[in-house]
Scaffold this motif. Structure first.
Motif, PDB file in Angstrom:
ATOM      1  N   ASN A   5       3.112 -15.119   2.027  1.00 52.36           N
ATOM      2  CA  ASN A   5       4.514 -15.011   1.604  1.00 52.36           C
ATOM      3  C   ASN A   5       4.667 -14.165   0.345  1.00 52.36           C
ATOM      4  OD1 ASN A   5       5.410 -16.525   3.730  1.00 52.36           O
ATOM      5  ND2 ASN A   5       5.429 -18.456   2.619  1.00 52.36           N
ATOM      6  N   GLN A   6       3.742 -14.340  -0.600  1.00 51.82           N
ATOM      7  CA  GLN A   6       3.797 -13.548  -1.852  1.00 51.82           C
ATOM      8  C   GLN A   6       3.695 -12.057  -1.547  1.00 51.82           C
ATOM      9  OE1 GLN A   6       0.693 -14.864  -4.480  1.00 51.82           O
ATOM     10  NE2 GLN A   6       1.713 -16.787  -4.996  1.00 51.82           N
ATOM     11  N   ASN A   7       2.710 -11.698  -0.711  1.00 53.76           N
ATOM     12  CA  ASN A   7       2.515 -10.278  -0.378  1.00 53.76           C
ATOM     13  C   ASN A   7       3.708  -9.711   0.384  1.00 53.76           C
ATOM     14  OD1 ASN A   7       0.030 -10.159  -1.611  1.00 53.76           O
ATOM     15  ND2 ASN A   7      -1.143 -10.499   0.262  1.00 53.76           N
ATOM     16  N   ILE A   8       4.262 -10.508   1.289  1.00 51.40           N
ATOM     17  CA  ILE A   8       5.432 -10.053   2.066  1.00 51.40           C
ATOM     18  C   ILE A   8       6.624  -9.832   1.139  1.00 51.40           C
ATOM     19  CG2 ILE A   8       7.161 -10.790   3.771  1.00 51.40           C
ATOM     20  CD1 ILE A   8       4.808 -12.100   5.316  1.00 51.40           C
ATOM     21  N   GLN A   9       6.856 -10.762   0.220  1.00 47.23           N
ATOM     22  CA  GLN A   9       7.984 -10.621  -0.719  1.00 47.23           C
ATOM     23  C   GLN A   9       7.823  -9.396  -1.616  1.00 47.23           C
ATOM     24  OE1 GLN A   9      10.849 -12.172  -0.368  1.00 47.23           O
ATOM     25  NE2 GLN A   9       9.847 -13.205   1.349  1.00 47.23           N
ATOM     26  N   LYS A  10       6.591  -9.123  -2.040  1.00 49.04           N
ATOM     27  CA  LYS A  10       6.332  -7.925  -2.857  1.00 49.04           C
ATOM     28  C   LYS A  10       6.649  -6.665  -2.056  1.00 49.04           C
ATOM     29  CE  LYS A  10       2.672  -9.795  -5.802  1.00 49.04           C
ATOM     30  NZ  LYS A  10       1.224  -9.854  -6.006  1.00 49.04           N
ATOM     31  N   PHE A  11       6.251  -6.681  -0.788  1.00 42.90           N
ATOM     32  CA  PHE A  11       6.496  -5.512   0.065  1.00 42.90           C
ATOM     33  C   PHE A  11       7.987  -5.321   0.299  1.00 42.90           C
ATOM     34  CE2 PHE A  11       6.464  -2.612   3.553  1.00 42.90           C
ATOM     35  CZ  PHE A  11       5.280  -1.884   3.407  1.00 42.90           C
ATOM     36  N   LEU A  12       8.676  -6.412   0.593  1.00 40.81           N
ATOM     37  CA  LEU A  12      10.121  -6.324   0.844  1.00 40.81           C
ATOM     38  C   LEU A  12      10.868  -5.844  -0.395  1.00 40.81           C
ATOM     39  CD1 LEU A  12      10.670  -9.576   2.945  1.00 40.81           C
ATOM     40  CD2 LEU A  12      10.509  -7.229   3.796  1.00 40.81           C
ATOM     41  N   LYS A  13      10.384  -6.257  -1.568  1.00 37.81           N
ATOM     42  CA  LYS A  13      11.009  -5.801  -2.822  1.00 37.81           C
ATOM     43  C   LYS A  13      10.884  -4.276  -2.948  1.00 37.81           C
ATOM     44  CE  LYS A  13      11.193  -6.565  -7.816  1.00 37.81           C
ATOM     45  NZ  LYS A  13      11.335  -5.135  -8.076  1.00 37.81           N
ATOM     46  N   LYS A  14       9.696  -3.760  -2.588  1.00 39.84           N
ATOM     47  CA  LYS A  14       9.491  -2.296  -2.612  1.00 39.84           C
ATOM     48  C   LYS A  14      10.454  -1.607  -1.637  1.00 39.84           C
ATOM     49  CE  LYS A  14       5.733  -1.717  -5.263  1.00 39.84           C
ATOM     50  NZ  LYS A  14       5.733  -0.869  -6.470  1.00 39.84           N
ATOM     51  N   MET A  15      10.656  -2.228  -0.477  1.00 35.82           N
ATOM     52  CA  MET A  15      11.584  -1.671   0.518  1.00 35.82           C
ATOM     53  C   MET A  15      13.018  -1.623  -0.028  1.00 35.82           C
ATOM     54  SD  MET A  15      10.196  -0.896   3.600  1.00 35.82           S
ATOM     55  CE  MET A  15       9.380   0.178   2.464  1.00 35.82           C
ATOM     56  N   GLN A  39       0.840  -1.197   0.000  1.00 30.03           N
ATOM     57  CA  GLN A  39       0.000   0.000   0.000  1.00 30.03           C
ATOM     58  C   GLN A  39       0.879   1.254   0.000  1.00 30.03           C
ATOM     59  OE1 GLN A  39      -3.749  -0.249   0.348  1.00 30.03           O
ATOM     60  NE2 GLN A  39      -2.973  -2.173  -0.495  1.00 30.03           N
ATOM     61  N   LYS A  40       0.486   2.203  -0.837  1.00 30.77           N
ATOM     62  CA  LYS A  40       1.257   3.438  -0.989  1.00 30.77           C
ATOM     63  C   LYS A  40       1.458   4.149   0.355  1.00 30.77           C
ATOM     64  CE  LYS A  40       1.195   7.653  -3.821  1.00 30.77           C
ATOM     65  NZ  LYS A  40       0.455   8.794  -3.274  1.00 30.77           N
ATOM     66  N   ILE A  41       0.401   4.181   1.168  1.00 29.94           N
ATOM     67  CA  ILE A  41       0.491   4.915   2.432  1.00 29.94           C
ATOM     68  C   ILE A  41       1.519   4.299   3.389  1.00 29.94           C
ATOM     69  CG2 ILE A  41      -1.439   3.693   3.562  1.00 29.94           C
ATOM     70  CD1 ILE A  41      -2.120   6.619   4.663  1.00 29.94           C
ATOM     71  N   ASP A  42       1.623   2.955   3.379  1.00 34.07           N
ATOM     72  CA  ASP A  42       2.627   2.290   4.221  1.00 34.07           C
ATOM     73  C   ASP A  42       4.034   2.600   3.719  1.00 34.07           C
ATOM     74  OD1 ASP A  42       0.768   1.006   5.910  1.00 34.07           O
ATOM     75  OD2 ASP A  42       0.518  -0.636   4.498  1.00 34.07           O
ATOM     76  N   LEU A  43       4.197   2.529   2.404  1.00 36.84           N
ATOM     77  CA  LEU A  43       5.516   2.795   1.809  1.00 36.84           C
ATOM     78  C   LEU A  43       5.944   4.236   2.075  1.00 36.84           C
ATOM     79  CD1 LEU A  43       4.944   0.934  -1.569  1.00 36.84           C
ATOM     80  CD2 LEU A  43       6.377   0.145   0.329  1.00 36.84           C
TER      81      LEU A  43
END
Length: 203
Positions: free
Chosen positions: A152-162, A119-123
């Motif tokens: 796991n998929q959602n977490i990996q997507k988030f970590l990639k953004k990080m 989510q944009k707001i979290d990022l």
């Protein structure tokens, strides 16, 4: 291990927080991310933090004393759209002042809903933490609400953004308030932060 947890004070002014004479760990996240449920799970006290189906329930800085030793702080959620703009600006000012000025703050756990795509707001909030030097750690919530694979998929997507933003992923934990998943790992990590603070490694 958290053996004792008791409510100390709620307020809207970071200047009125308890004397900064012991380690402090804060929890924050987007509205309805499951923050109160997670705090209650970690402390083993079902009614310690007030849970609600209505987003935006936490509107104050709430201090809890843990084991007579350190403070756990429940902060207002960010990004709740259905509130008065003036109130929202007041919250944001209160949160940013607390996070950047509180000298005994040794860890900020930013809660992320593991059911959602990044989510944009979290990022944006995590980017702000990075630029302000706020010591943020990710806590993915509601891991029991879908398949392990989807989590796991959602977490990996988030970590990639990080990694895209910071060139490295921050430390993270995967939790469920329902099943107590992640409780041991998270409390152990908090204990390490508190010990580091008390030994003078974090000033």
């Amino acid at each position: 291990m958290i053996q004792q947890a008791q409510f100390v004070i709620s307020n809207t002014n970071p200047g009125n927080c308890p004397k900064p004479d012991r380690a402090e760990i804060a929890f924050i996240g987007r509205s309805n991310v499951g923050k109160s449920s997670l705090i209650n799970m970690l402390t083993g006290k079902s009614g310690l933090a007030k849970t609600s189906q209505k987003p935006g329930k936490t509107q104050l800085i709430n201090h809890f004393m843990i084991n007579e030793k350190w403070y756990l702080v429940d902060l207002p959620g960010y990004g709740f759209a259905k509130i008065n703009v003036k109130v929202k600006q007041g919250w944001e000012s209160m949160i940013s002042t607390y996070l950047t000025k509180r000298e005994n703050l040794c860890g900020v756990f930013v809660l992320i809903d593991s059911r959602l795509e990044p989510q944009k707001i979290d990022l944006e909030f995590l980017y702000w933490c990075g630029t302000e030097g706020v010591p943020a750690v990710l806590v993915f919530t509601k891991a029991d609400k879908q398949s392990k694979n989807k989590t796991n998929q959602n977490i990996q997507k988030f970590l990639k953004k990080m990694v895209d933003i910071f060139e490295e992923a921050p430390q993270y934990f995967v939790t469920s308030a329902e099943s107590a998943q992640g409780k041991e790992e998270l409390t152990s990590f908090i204990e390490e932060l508190v010990q580091e603070y008390e030994s003078g490694e974090i000033i």
